[in-house]
Design an enzyme around this catalytic site. Structure first.
Site, PDB file in Angstrom:
ATOM      1  N   LYS A 237     130.898  19.690 -22.863  1.00 59.87           N
ATOM      2  CA  LYS A 237     132.188  20.036 -22.274  1.00 59.87           C
ATOM      3  C   LYS A 237     133.185  18.904 -22.478  1.00 59.87           C
ATOM      4  O   LYS A 237     132.828  17.730 -22.408  1.00 59.87           O
ATOM      5  CB  LYS A 237     132.027  20.326 -20.775  1.00 59.87           C
ATOM      6  CG  LYS A 237     131.326  21.640 -20.470  1.00 59.87           C
ATOM      7  CD  LYS A 237     131.310  21.907 -18.977  1.00 59.87           C
ATOM      8  CE  LYS A 237     130.692  23.259 -18.664  1.00 59.87           C
ATOM      9  NZ  LYS A 237     130.681  23.524 -17.196  1.00 59.87           N
TER      10      LYS A 237
ATOM     11  N   HIS B  34     120.428  29.094 -18.408  1.00 57.19           N
ATOM     12  CA  HIS B  34     120.739  28.027 -17.466  1.00 57.19           C
ATOM     13  C   HIS B  34     119.572  27.760 -16.516  1.00 57.19           C
ATOM     14  O   HIS B  34     119.470  26.659 -15.950  1.00 57.19           O
ATOM     15  CB  HIS B  34     122.006  28.363 -16.679  1.00 57.19           C
ATOM     16  CG  HIS B  34     122.895  27.185 -16.454  1.00 57.19           C
ATOM     17  ND1 HIS B  34     123.544  26.527 -17.475  1.00 57.19           N
ATOM     18  CD2 HIS B  34     123.232  26.512 -15.323  1.00 57.19           C
ATOM     19  CE1 HIS B  34     124.254  25.523 -16.988  1.00 57.19           C
ATOM     20  NE2 HIS B  34     124.067  25.479 -15.686  1.00 57.19           N
TER      21      HIS B  34
ATOM     22  N   ARG C 100     122.993  23.085 -22.723  1.00 54.89           N
ATOM     23  CA  ARG C 100     123.765  24.252 -22.318  1.00 54.89           C
ATOM     24  C   ARG C 100     123.629  25.337 -23.383  1.00 54.89           C
ATOM     25  O   ARG C 100     123.372  25.056 -24.564  1.00 54.89           O
ATOM     26  CB  ARG C 100     125.237  23.896 -22.145  1.00 54.89           C
ATOM     27  CG  ARG C 100     125.533  22.876 -21.054  1.00 54.89           C
ATOM     28  CD  ARG C 100     127.032  22.625 -20.957  1.00 54.89           C
ATOM     29  NE  ARG C 100     127.385  21.708 -19.885  1.00 54.89           N
ATOM     30  CZ  ARG C 100     127.543  20.391 -20.044  1.00 54.89           C
ATOM     31  NH1 ARG C 100     127.381  19.849 -21.256  1.00 54.89           N
ATOM     32  NH2 ARG C 100     127.864  19.623 -19.017  1.00 54.89           N
TER      33      ARG C 100
ATOM     34  N   ARG D 286     117.676  25.043 -18.009  1.00 54.51           N
ATOM     35  CA  ARG D 286     118.394  23.771 -17.815  1.00 54.51           C
ATOM     36  C   ARG D 286     118.153  23.247 -16.399  1.00 54.51           C
ATOM     37  O   ARG D 286     117.898  22.061 -16.193  1.00 54.51           O
ATOM     38  CB  ARG D 286     119.876  23.996 -18.080  1.00 54.51           C
ATOM     39  CG  ARG D 286     120.774  22.768 -17.901  1.00 54.51           C
ATOM     40  CD  ARG D 286     122.163  23.092 -18.445  1.00 54.51           C
ATOM     41  NE  ARG D 286     123.214  22.222 -17.945  1.00 54.51           N
ATOM     42  CZ  ARG D 286     123.555  21.062 -18.496  1.00 54.51           C
ATOM     43  NH1 ARG D 286     122.884  20.622 -19.561  1.00 54.51           N
ATOM     44  NH2 ARG D 286     124.541  20.347 -17.997  1.00 54.51           N
TER      45      ARG D 286
END
Length: 314
Positions: free
Chosen positions: A186, A252, A162, A255
């Site tokens: 997270k 992103h 991330r 990712r």
């Protein structure tokens, strides 16, 4: 009409309730920042969504809300024109708040738990194909900050990290001998992710040039502090233009591309879930749709009896 004294008392009570509600939200946001170490982006999103709830409540005690109140709030936001995705985010913030209040013993039941938001149409994330990904990451290393940019892009694509994880990364988080990187994702969940040989080489070349100490940030910003997410986003757009990649490039996207390419090659959904750090495999399953879409495109282009777009079936 109520007397001036009664009106003053009512206004004072409303103000007290607003302060009380504000404290509830402030306490929750502080919990996100300190205990869960939520990113600034996450905290800002929660703050906006919960401020909308507080505005709609018009001074009523958030601790006394019932399920019908939360449904009415969602319906009101829908009438204001919010999309299903935005309504889902609003409701998710409410659920998180009331789940935390329940754990704190400040309420007896969550009024948001049984409330459902309208379903949003599933939008598949865009990805780069393998050639586009290679074209992007193989940026020239002899350009100004070229070694840093190459290391940055290679790491994103190699490990599917991330943006917040890359910004926070320090040299001691990297195990070059083992080809691993340790990140805090997270919810303060730690995971260990492989780093490919191209990314390791690029990172080692960047470290040799920058001379970063073990506890220094891998990608420092001004004054040696961590680089800002915005700086990486802007730099990535510049590099994409320079490399001739025409898609809208953002961290992103790499990712997404990492996950799609690993799943396409391995078929191991659980493995991709672990690599990405997804708590729920349902979040990872969107990449199976991308994989099926890729197979459908291959079939459409290769099968002699396929009905190709823009051409009549033979």
């Amino acid at each position: 009409m109520p007397s001036p004294q009664r009106r003053a008392q009512g206004q004072e009570l409303d103000a007290g309730v607003r302060r009380h509600d504000g404290n509830v939200i402030d306490d929750f946001l502080k919990h996100l920042e300190v205990e869960r170490q939520g990113s600034t982006h996450t905290q800002d999103a929660y703050r906006r969504d919960l401020a909308a709830l507080q505005t709609w409540a018009k001074g009523r005690d958030l601790l006394a809300m019932q399920a019908d109140d939360i449904r009415a709030f969602v319906a009101s936001e829908h009438r204001r024109g919010l999309s299903p995705k935005s309504l889902q985010r609003r409701l998710s913030a409410c659920r998180s708040l009331y789940r935390w209040l329940l754990k704190q013993g400040r309420i007896q039941a969550s009024p948001a738990q049984s409330v459902r938001a309208p379903k949003a149409p599933r939008k598949l994330p865009q990805v780069l194909d393998v050639d586009e990904a290679v074209q992007l990451v193989e940026t020239a290393t002899d350009a100004p900050l070229g070694l840093r940019d190459r290391a940055l892009l290679e790491l994103f694509y190699s490990s599917g990290l991330r943006l917040s994880e890359v910004c926070a990364l320090r040299w001691h988080d990297l195990d070059f001998e083992g080809g691993l990187v340790t990140v805090l994702g997270k919810g303060s969940k730690q995971r260990i992710v492989p780093v490919g040989s191209h990314a390791r080489n690029a990172l080692q070349a960047w470290r040799a040039e920058s001379g970063g100490a073990d506890d220094a940030h891998v990608f420092p910003g001004r004054g040696g502090k961590r680089i800002s997410p915005r700086a990486i986003q802007l730099r990535m757009k510049q590099l994409a233009l320079r490399q001739g990649v025409l898609k809208r490039i953002h961290p992103h996207l790499l990712r997404h591309s990492f996950a799609s390419h690993v799943l396409e090659s391995s078929g191991d959904l659980r493995g991709v879930q672990e690599l990405l750090g997804h708590a729920d495999i349902a979040t990872t399953q969107i990449y199976t749709h991308l994989d099926f879409q890729h197979l459908a495109n291959v079939y459409d282009a290769a099968h002699p009896r396929a009905k190709r777009r823009g051409r009549p079936a033979s």
